[in-house]
Design a protein around this motif. Structure first.
Motif, mmCIF file in Angstrom:
data_model
loop_
_atom_site.group_PDB
_atom_site.id
_atom_site.type_symbol
_atom_site.label_atom_id
_atom_site.label_comp_id
_atom_site.label_asym_id
_atom_site.label_seq_id
_atom_site.Cartn_x
_atom_site.Cartn_y
_atom_site.Cartn_z
ATOM 1 N N GLN A 159 41.407 41.534 75.653
ATOM 2 C CA GLN A 159 42.565 41.462 76.546
ATOM 3 C C GLN A 159 42.850 42.848 77.132
ATOM 4 O O GLN A 159 42.805 43.861 76.417
ATOM 5 C CB GLN A 159 43.786 40.966 75.778
ATOM 6 C CG GLN A 159 43.737 39.489 75.422
ATOM 7 C CD GLN A 159 44.991 39.063 74.686
ATOM 8 O OE1 GLN A 159 45.189 39.392 73.526
ATOM 9 N NE2 GLN A 159 45.845 38.335 75.352
ATOM 10 N N THR A 160 43.139 42.870 78.411
ATOM 11 C CA THR A 160 43.446 44.129 79.092
ATOM 12 C C THR A 160 44.943 44.261 79.292
ATOM 13 O O THR A 160 45.605 43.330 79.759
ATOM 14 C CB THR A 160 42.737 44.188 80.462
ATOM 15 O OG1 THR A 160 41.325 44.071 80.254
ATOM 16 C CG2 THR A 160 43.032 45.510 81.157
ATOM 17 N N TYR A 161 45.474 45.424 78.921
ATOM 18 C CA TYR A 161 46.895 45.730 79.075
ATOM 19 C C TYR A 161 47.039 47.019 79.894
ATOM 20 O O TYR A 161 46.099 47.811 79.997
ATOM 21 C CB TYR A 161 47.568 45.916 77.710
ATOM 22 C CG TYR A 161 47.912 44.618 77.012
ATOM 23 C CD1 TYR A 161 49.233 44.195 76.902
ATOM 24 C CD2 TYR A 161 46.925 43.818 76.460
ATOM 25 C CE1 TYR A 161 49.552 43.002 76.262
ATOM 26 C CE2 TYR A 161 47.228 42.628 75.824
ATOM 27 C CZ TYR A 161 48.548 42.234 75.725
ATOM 28 O OH TYR A 161 48.864 41.050 75.091
ATOM 29 N N ARG A 162 48.224 47.190 80.439
ATOM 30 C CA ARG A 162 48.513 48.368 81.262
ATOM 31 C C ARG A 162 49.594 49.215 80.612
ATOM 32 O O ARG A 162 50.568 48.677 80.070
ATOM 33 C CB ARG A 162 48.976 47.915 82.656
ATOM 34 C CG ARG A 162 49.448 49.029 83.569
ATOM 35 C CD ARG A 162 50.049 48.452 84.838
ATOM 36 N NE ARG A 162 50.633 49.491 85.670
ATOM 37 C CZ ARG A 162 51.864 49.969 85.512
ATOM 38 N NH1 ARG A 162 52.644 49.483 84.537
ATOM 39 N NH2 ARG A 162 52.331 50.903 86.312
ATOM 40 N N PRO A 212 50.963 43.120 79.471
ATOM 41 C CA PRO A 212 49.807 42.362 79.959
ATOM 42 C C PRO A 212 49.775 42.356 81.474
ATOM 43 O O PRO A 212 50.795 42.582 82.133
ATOM 44 C CB PRO A 212 50.044 40.964 79.396
ATOM 45 C CG PRO A 212 51.531 40.876 79.222
ATOM 46 C CD PRO A 212 51.992 42.261 78.881
ATOM 47 N N MET A 213 48.614 42.076 82.033
ATOM 48 C CA MET A 213 48.452 42.108 83.479
ATOM 49 C C MET A 213 49.046 40.876 84.153
ATOM 50 O O MET A 213 49.436 40.928 85.315
ATOM 51 C CB MET A 213 46.962 42.203 83.832
ATOM 52 C CG MET A 213 46.279 43.436 83.250
ATOM 53 S SD MET A 213 47.040 44.959 83.838
ATOM 54 C CE MET A 213 46.684 44.841 85.581
ATOM 55 N N ASP A 214 49.130 39.763 83.401
ATOM 56 C CA ASP A 214 49.515 38.506 84.056
ATOM 57 C C ASP A 214 50.992 38.167 83.956
ATOM 58 O O ASP A 214 51.421 37.130 84.432
ATOM 59 C CB ASP A 214 48.698 37.346 83.482
ATOM 60 C CG ASP A 214 48.782 37.289 81.976
ATOM 61 O OD1 ASP A 214 49.404 38.194 81.381
ATOM 62 O OD2 ASP A 214 48.232 36.341 81.382
ATOM 63 N N GLY A 215 51.797 39.004 83.350
ATOM 64 C CA GLY A 215 53.232 38.727 83.308
ATOM 65 C C GLY A 215 53.886 39.246 82.043
ATOM 66 O O GLY A 215 53.205 39.739 81.140
ATOM 67 N N PRO A 216 55.220 39.177 81.962
ATOM 68 C CA PRO A 216 55.923 39.615 80.763
ATOM 69 C C PRO A 216 55.366 38.940 79.521
ATOM 70 O O PRO A 216 54.946 37.785 79.566
ATOM 71 C CB PRO A 216 57.374 39.182 81.034
ATOM 72 C CG PRO A 216 57.475 39.119 82.516
ATOM 73 C CD PRO A 216 56.127 38.660 82.989
ATOM 74 N N GLN A 315 59.619 40.264 87.342
ATOM 75 C CA GLN A 315 60.471 39.647 86.326
ATOM 76 C C GLN A 315 60.376 40.463 85.048
ATOM 77 O O GLN A 315 59.285 40.713 84.537
ATOM 78 C CB GLN A 315 60.015 38.210 86.055
ATOM 79 C CG GLN A 315 60.873 37.478 85.028
ATOM 80 C CD GLN A 315 60.330 36.086 84.735
ATOM 81 O OE1 GLN A 315 59.359 35.660 85.350
ATOM 82 N NE2 GLN A 315 60.946 35.410 83.797
ATOM 83 N N SER A 316 61.499 40.893 84.542
ATOM 84 C CA SER A 316 61.492 41.703 83.317
ATOM 85 C C SER A 316 61.447 40.809 82.085
ATOM 86 O O SER A 316 61.668 39.600 82.164
ATOM 87 C CB SER A 316 62.744 42.581 83.267
ATOM 88 O OG SER A 316 63.905 41.762 83.260
ATOM 89 N N ARG A 317 61.162 41.416 80.939
ATOM 90 C CA ARG A 317 61.126 40.683 79.682
ATOM 91 C C ARG A 317 62.521 40.176 79.334
ATOM 92 O O ARG A 317 63.520 40.861 79.543
ATOM 93 C CB ARG A 317 60.632 41.572 78.551
ATOM 94 C CG ARG A 317 59.217 42.073 78.715
ATOM 95 C CD ARG A 317 58.820 42.992 77.577
ATOM 96 N NE ARG A 317 58.610 42.239 76.353
ATOM 97 C CZ ARG A 317 59.444 42.239 75.323
ATOM 98 N NH1 ARG A 317 60.558 42.915 75.374
ATOM 99 N NH2 ARG A 317 59.174 41.548 74.236
#
Length: 389
Positions: A159-162, A212-216, A315-317
């Motif tokens: 999994q890729t994270y930023r 994550p790259m795809d959303g909160p 959209q924030s967490r």
């Protein structure tokens, strides 16, 4: 006869079980050197714990010393909440993992750790079930998919994270980050420290600095469990923020929300607050050297303390306030008390009824009327008739 070893491991599919709560188990057909074949069932969390222990046993082959020497396959860490989709999608990875594992050098593939993990257990032969709950649902892999595991999936994709902000490492085992860096997550620890790689760099990074790259990422987090799981404090901690709790070693607490950044919401008596998960141990769980080592590290930073954090998501967490945790905890405790009180009332009524039944005078049998003189003379024997004459 030689030592027991595994010839082949084949993933058959998975089961969706409903007792004691809904969960998923994978089905494996294990073929042994004595030509016997056994079907076993394992949760993914069990497989991942087995994988971590195997890496500790063979640090060179796992790439801990030099990444180029790694031959033990990768296995992504479990999600905090495993649903049916993630269970299904992971089948290809597991099939490839088992195929590679059996074909490793004999010192690894035939070691006791591997052999014992894949041996048949009592639960494999007699799974725990409840007749009042639905029977398990079975999902088998297509026959074509079993023939060649490499057709199911390619190489295991991490999994890729930023990184959402700059992070300066504080020890040689950690890795520094710059905001915007893309890292591959090799291992997610519930302590809030994740092992990542960035090009030729590898090290531990606080999960709070990653998104994550795809959303909160709250979708990976479990929902709050206000029933609570009992944990024991293994290391004291003094609260640094208003919403944290100060506890001493040996205190017993209830974990009500496990968060990805390693700061769990716990309940102590009537108080709730955040506490480092790495300083907690589940009641009854055996301590390990790895966990002891983690507790010697400092707690990871919390998301709320990161300055200049920049997310790529609009959209924030979603965050739950401490007041919500406290309110729901009180509601749960009160409802639990009411259930206990109602149960006690019912029990008292039953006891009282039983006592009343026991104290009632028992009915005596009726005494039959004395037969008349004529009846005795007509029906009785000669000796009985003489007595009334």
């Amino acid at each position: 006869m030689g030592d027991t070893f595994i010839r082949h491991i084949e993933l058959l599919g998975y089961e969706k079980r409903f007792f004691p709560s809904q969960h998923y188990v994978y089905m494996f057909l294990v073929k042994w050197n004595d030509l016997s074949e056994k079907v076993i069932y394992r949760r993914f969390t069990e497989i991942y714990e087995f994988h971590k222990a195997l890496k500790e046993m063979f640090p060179i082959e796992s790439g801990d010393i030099n990444i180029e020497n790694r031959i033990i396959p990768h296995l992504p860490a479990p999600k905090w909440f495993d649903g049916q989709r993630s269970t299904q999608n992971r089948q290809g990875t597991l099939a490839e993992y088992c195929y590679t594992l059996v074909n490793l050098p004999h010192k690894i593939s035939r070691c006791l750790h591997v052999v014992n993990f894949f041996k048949v257990r009592h639960d494999d032969m007699n799974p725990v079930t409840d007749s009042q709950i639905k029977k398990p649902e079975v999902f088998l892999l297509p026959k074509d998919a079993k023939k060649n595991p490499s057709d199911i999936t390619g190489p295991i994709v991490l999994q890729t994270y930023r990184a959402i902000a700059d992070y300066e490492k504080s020890s040689t085992s950690e890795m520094a980050l710059k905001a915007g860096d893309m890292v591959d997550v090799v291992e997610k620890s519930e302590s809030g420290w994740w092992f990542c790689q960035l090009k030729n760099k590898r090290g531990w990074v606080p999960a709070a600095y990653l998104e994550p790259m795809d959303g909160p990422d709250e979708s990976e987090e479990q929902e709050p469990n206000y029933a609570g799981e009992q944990y024991i404090v293994q290391k004291s901690y003094t609260a640094m923020e208003e919403d944290e709790l100060t506890l001493k070693e040996g205190d017993t607490v209830e974990v009500i929300h496990k968060l990805l950044d390693g700061w769990w919401v716990i309940r102590k008596d009537e108080n709730t607050g955040y506490y480092p998960s790495m300083y907690l141990q589940k009641d009854g769980e055996v301590n390990t050297s790895m966990k002891s080592e983690l507790r010697n590290r400092s707690a990871p930073p919390r998301r709320s303390t990161i300055r200049n954090a920049k997310s790529i998501h609009k959209q924030s967490r979603k965050q739950i306030s401490q007041e919500t945790y406290r309110r729901n905890s009180r509601k749960y405790i009160q409802s639990r008390k009411k259930i206990k009180e109602n149960f006690q009332k019912v029990a008292n009524v039953i006891i009282e009824k039983n006592e009343q039944e026991e104290n009632k005078p028992k009915a005596q049998p009726a005494v039959p009327p004395r037969p008349s003189k004529d009846l005795i003379l007509n029906r009785c024997t000669e000796s009985t008739r003489r007595k009334i004459l």
